[in-house]
Enzyme design. Structure first.
Site, PDB file in Angstrom:
ATOM      1  N   HIS A 210     -51.668  16.979  18.234  1.00  0.00           N
ATOM      2  CA  HIS A 210     -52.857  16.963  19.104  1.00  0.00           C
ATOM      3  C   HIS A 210     -52.647  17.649  20.439  1.00  0.00           C
ATOM      4  O   HIS A 210     -53.588  17.797  21.212  1.00  0.00           O
ATOM      5  CB  HIS A 210     -53.332  15.527  19.351  1.00  0.00           C
ATOM      6  CG  HIS A 210     -52.482  14.774  20.326  1.00  0.00           C
ATOM      7  ND1 HIS A 210     -51.240  14.295  19.993  1.00  0.00           N
ATOM      8  CD2 HIS A 210     -52.669  14.446  21.618  1.00  0.00           C
ATOM      9  CE1 HIS A 210     -50.711  13.689  21.038  1.00  0.00           C
ATOM     10  NE2 HIS A 210     -51.551  13.770  22.049  1.00  0.00           N
TER      11      HIS A 210
HETATM   12  C1  UD1 Z   1     -55.288  12.357  25.627  1.00  0.00           C
HETATM   13  C2  UD1 Z   1     -54.175  12.532  26.675  1.00  0.00           C
HETATM   14  C3  UD1 Z   1     -52.861  12.784  25.951  1.00  0.00           C
HETATM   15  C4  UD1 Z   1     -52.579  11.707  24.931  1.00  0.00           C
HETATM   16  C5  UD1 Z   1     -53.761  11.618  23.968  1.00  0.00           C
HETATM   17  C6  UD1 Z   1     -53.572  10.542  22.937  1.00  0.00           C
HETATM   18  C7  UD1 Z   1     -54.839  13.561  28.812  1.00  0.00           C
HETATM   19  C8  UD1 Z   1     -54.752  14.787  29.615  1.00  0.00           C
HETATM   20  N1  UD1 Z   1     -54.434  13.672  27.530  1.00  0.00           N
HETATM   21  O1  UD1 Z   1     -55.425  13.582  24.955  1.00  0.00           O
HETATM   22  O2  UD1 Z   1     -51.803  12.804  26.909  1.00  0.00           O
HETATM   23  O3  UD1 Z   1     -51.389  12.018  24.236  1.00  0.00           O
HETATM   24  O4  UD1 Z   1     -54.937  11.323  24.736  1.00  0.00           O
HETATM   25  O5  UD1 Z   1     -54.596  10.582  21.974  1.00  0.00           O
HETATM   26  O6  UD1 Z   1     -55.242  12.543  29.310  1.00  0.00           O
HETATM   27  N2  UD1 Z   1     -62.468  12.504  21.374  1.00  0.00           N
HETATM   28  C9  UD1 Z   1     -63.206  11.818  20.445  1.00  0.00           C
HETATM   29  N3  UD1 Z   1     -63.173  10.451  20.494  1.00  0.00           N
HETATM   30  C10 UD1 Z   1     -62.455   9.757  21.415  1.00  0.00           C
HETATM   31  C11 UD1 Z   1     -61.720  10.472  22.359  1.00  0.00           C
HETATM   32  C12 UD1 Z   1     -61.723  11.841  22.333  1.00  0.00           C
HETATM   33  O7  UD1 Z   1     -63.865  12.390  19.602  1.00  0.00           O
HETATM   34  O8  UD1 Z   1     -62.475   8.503  21.386  1.00  0.00           O
HETATM   35  C13 UD1 Z   1     -62.457  13.977  21.333  1.00  0.00           C
HETATM   36  C14 UD1 Z   1     -63.369  14.586  22.344  1.00  0.00           C
HETATM   37  O9  UD1 Z   1     -64.059  15.598  21.734  1.00  0.00           O
HETATM   38  C15 UD1 Z   1     -62.430  15.163  23.387  1.00  0.00           C
HETATM   39  C16 UD1 Z   1     -61.143  15.398  22.623  1.00  0.00           C
HETATM   40  O10 UD1 Z   1     -61.141  14.436  21.582  1.00  0.00           O
HETATM   41  O11 UD1 Z   1     -62.925  16.313  23.946  1.00  0.00           O
HETATM   42  C17 UD1 Z   1     -59.929  15.226  23.460  1.00  0.00           C
HETATM   43  O12 UD1 Z   1     -59.944  13.969  24.157  1.00  0.00           O
HETATM   44  P1  UD1 Z   1     -59.233  13.827  25.612  1.00  0.00           P
HETATM   45  O13 UD1 Z   1     -59.302  12.423  26.065  1.00  0.00           O
HETATM   46  O14 UD1 Z   1     -59.729  14.893  26.529  1.00  0.00           O
HETATM   47  O15 UD1 Z   1     -57.741  14.231  25.367  1.00  0.00           O
HETATM   48  P2  UD1 Z   1     -56.758  13.947  24.143  1.00  0.00           P
HETATM   49  O16 UD1 Z   1     -56.508  15.236  23.472  1.00  0.00           O
HETATM   50  O17 UD1 Z   1     -57.195  12.785  23.336  1.00  0.00           O
END
Ligand code: UD1
Length: 368
Positions: A210
């Site tokens: 991820h």
């Molecule tokens: C975040 C953390 C990362 C951690 C990871 C664990 C930061 C910078 N990154 O990354 O360090 O290892 O979480 O999972 O804080 N999304 C969903 N559902 C959710 C959450 C997210 O669909 O419940 C999708 C959204 O489209 C979003 C993307 O996942 O844009 C990324 O989510 P985001 O919280 O920005 O970062 P992660 O890649 O999850």
């Protein structure tokens, strides 16, 4: 130590935060003089990214949920700051506790610093020395505005001292993620989640990906997928797919490519018990996660980290983790070595004993 009540706000927002905050809150509740308040920022919000962890790790309902949701990192961090500040102004806690390295961690520490409330950072001092990683920025800034820094491994302590932080603020206490793991390891093992896929223990690999540096970069993602294509010719691979990664697969039009990989089994993001269960019974783990490198060190399943570096060097120096990078040939070569029985032995780092949260809360109680 003082006699009056100590009000501690704990902040959590993303999947790995929940695993780290659970043992801390449980421990804090054992102290009659400590009043814990949990704030969920809502950075992660899907059932399988958030709620399932609250249920399985037995975390009480948060007192506040900021319901931030997803968005660009600057926006996300800013929104948390905006919504958190009035709550801290109202609650007036004696201490704010933040964990890990996600955007919620930095936002929480920053609001506390601006309000002159001391913050404690759990998992301080880890450095990948790669400022392209959003987490590296979060780690650096959080450490430099927090008053108390709790480290999981010796290198983290060294990093903080080299950055000029006073030794008096640094405490080497071990790893709260391992507290959760040791509490639920037997239950997860007994779950035998592999049975769902009709496969036998130690006859499959697990893949998680991820990191933006891997899945947001078309060339790197393609290189990794080509390696996976070769490895799945030898062993079934179960891939719990992160929402970010699923989106990127579609964006780069890689779906057709992976449909041809018959031994690659996709599943939705898993809960804590299911994930640990799969990893315990796997022959091999392929990952770019930070937490999984640490968990593999304890459960003993061979782990290949698909990154150029790790901020958790103890998992490779003492544990069984191998940092393979993202070169296709290198990933395949190292995976085949493990499948052929050439397995790196590791040992358990000091203080990774399930008691880190006890040490932390005891120390905080004395410091306040
Ligand atoms: C975040 C953390 C990362 C951690 C990871 C664990 C930061 C910078 N990154 O990354 O360090 O290892 O979480 O999972 O804080 N999304 C969903 N559902 C959710 C959450 C997210 O669909 O419940 C999708 C959204 O489209 C979003 C993307 O996942 O844009 C990324 O989510 P985001 O919280 O920005 O970062 P992660 O890649 O999850």
């Amino acid at each position: 130590m003082r006699n009056s009540e100590i009000k501690i706000v704990f902040i959590a927002g993303a999947r790995p935060n929940f695993i780290k905050i659970a043992p801390l809150i449980r421990e804090a509740r054992k102290y009659q003089n400590i009043k814990p308040i949990l704030i969920h920022t809502g950075q992660h919000y899907d059932w399988e990214m958030s709620k399932v962890f609250f249920e399985e790790l037995n975390i009480s309902e948060p007192e506040y949920n900021l319901n931030i949701g997803s968005g660009p990192h600057g926006w996300q961090t800013a929104k948390i700051i905006e919504k958190l500040e009035p709550i801290l102004l109202k609650e007036k806690p004696d201490l704010v506790v933040v964990v890990g390295d996600v955007n919620s961690t930095l936002a929480g520490a920053l609001v506390a610093a601006k309000l002159s409330i001391p913050a404690a950072h759990i998992e301080a001092g880890l450095r990948s020395f790669n400022k392209e990683m959003p987490e590296e920025i979060n780690r650096l800034l959080t450490d430099h505005i927090s008053k108390y820094l709790f480290a999981t491994e010796p290198q983290a302590v060294k990093n903080l001292i080299e950055e000029g932080i006073s030794k008096k603020s640094i405490f080497y206490v071990g790893n709260v993620m391992i507290d959760s793991l040791l509490r639920l390891k037997i239950k997860s093992k007994n779950l035998k989640f592999y049975e769902k896929f009709n496969i036998k223990p130690k006859e499959y690999a697990v893949l998680t990906l991820h990191r933006p540096e891997n899945v947001d970069n078309k060339k790197t993602f393609k290189e990794i997928l080509e390696a996976i294509g070769k490895i799945q010719n030898k062993i079934k691979i179960i891939w719990p797919i992160h929402p970010r990664t699923r989106k990127q697969l579609e964006k780069f039009d890689f779906c057709r490519k992976i449909k041809k990989m018959n031994n690659l089994l996709f599943v939705k993001p898993l809960g804590y018990l299911e994930m640990i269960s799969l990893n315990v019974w796997a022959k091999l783990i392929l990952t770019d996660s930070g937490g999984i490198q640490e968990e593999a060190t304890i459960i003993g399943t061979p782990c290949l980290t698909l990154r150029k570096n790790t901020e958790r060097p103890v998992t490779a120096v003492q544990g069984n983790n191998i940092i393979v990078g993202t070169n296709k040939k290198k990933i395949i070569a190292e995976a085949f070595k493990i499948l052929n029985g050439n397995i790196k032995k590791g040992r358990i780092p000091k203080h990774w004993d399930g008691k880190a949260s006890q040490r932390i809360i005891k120390r905080l109680n004395r410091l306040m």
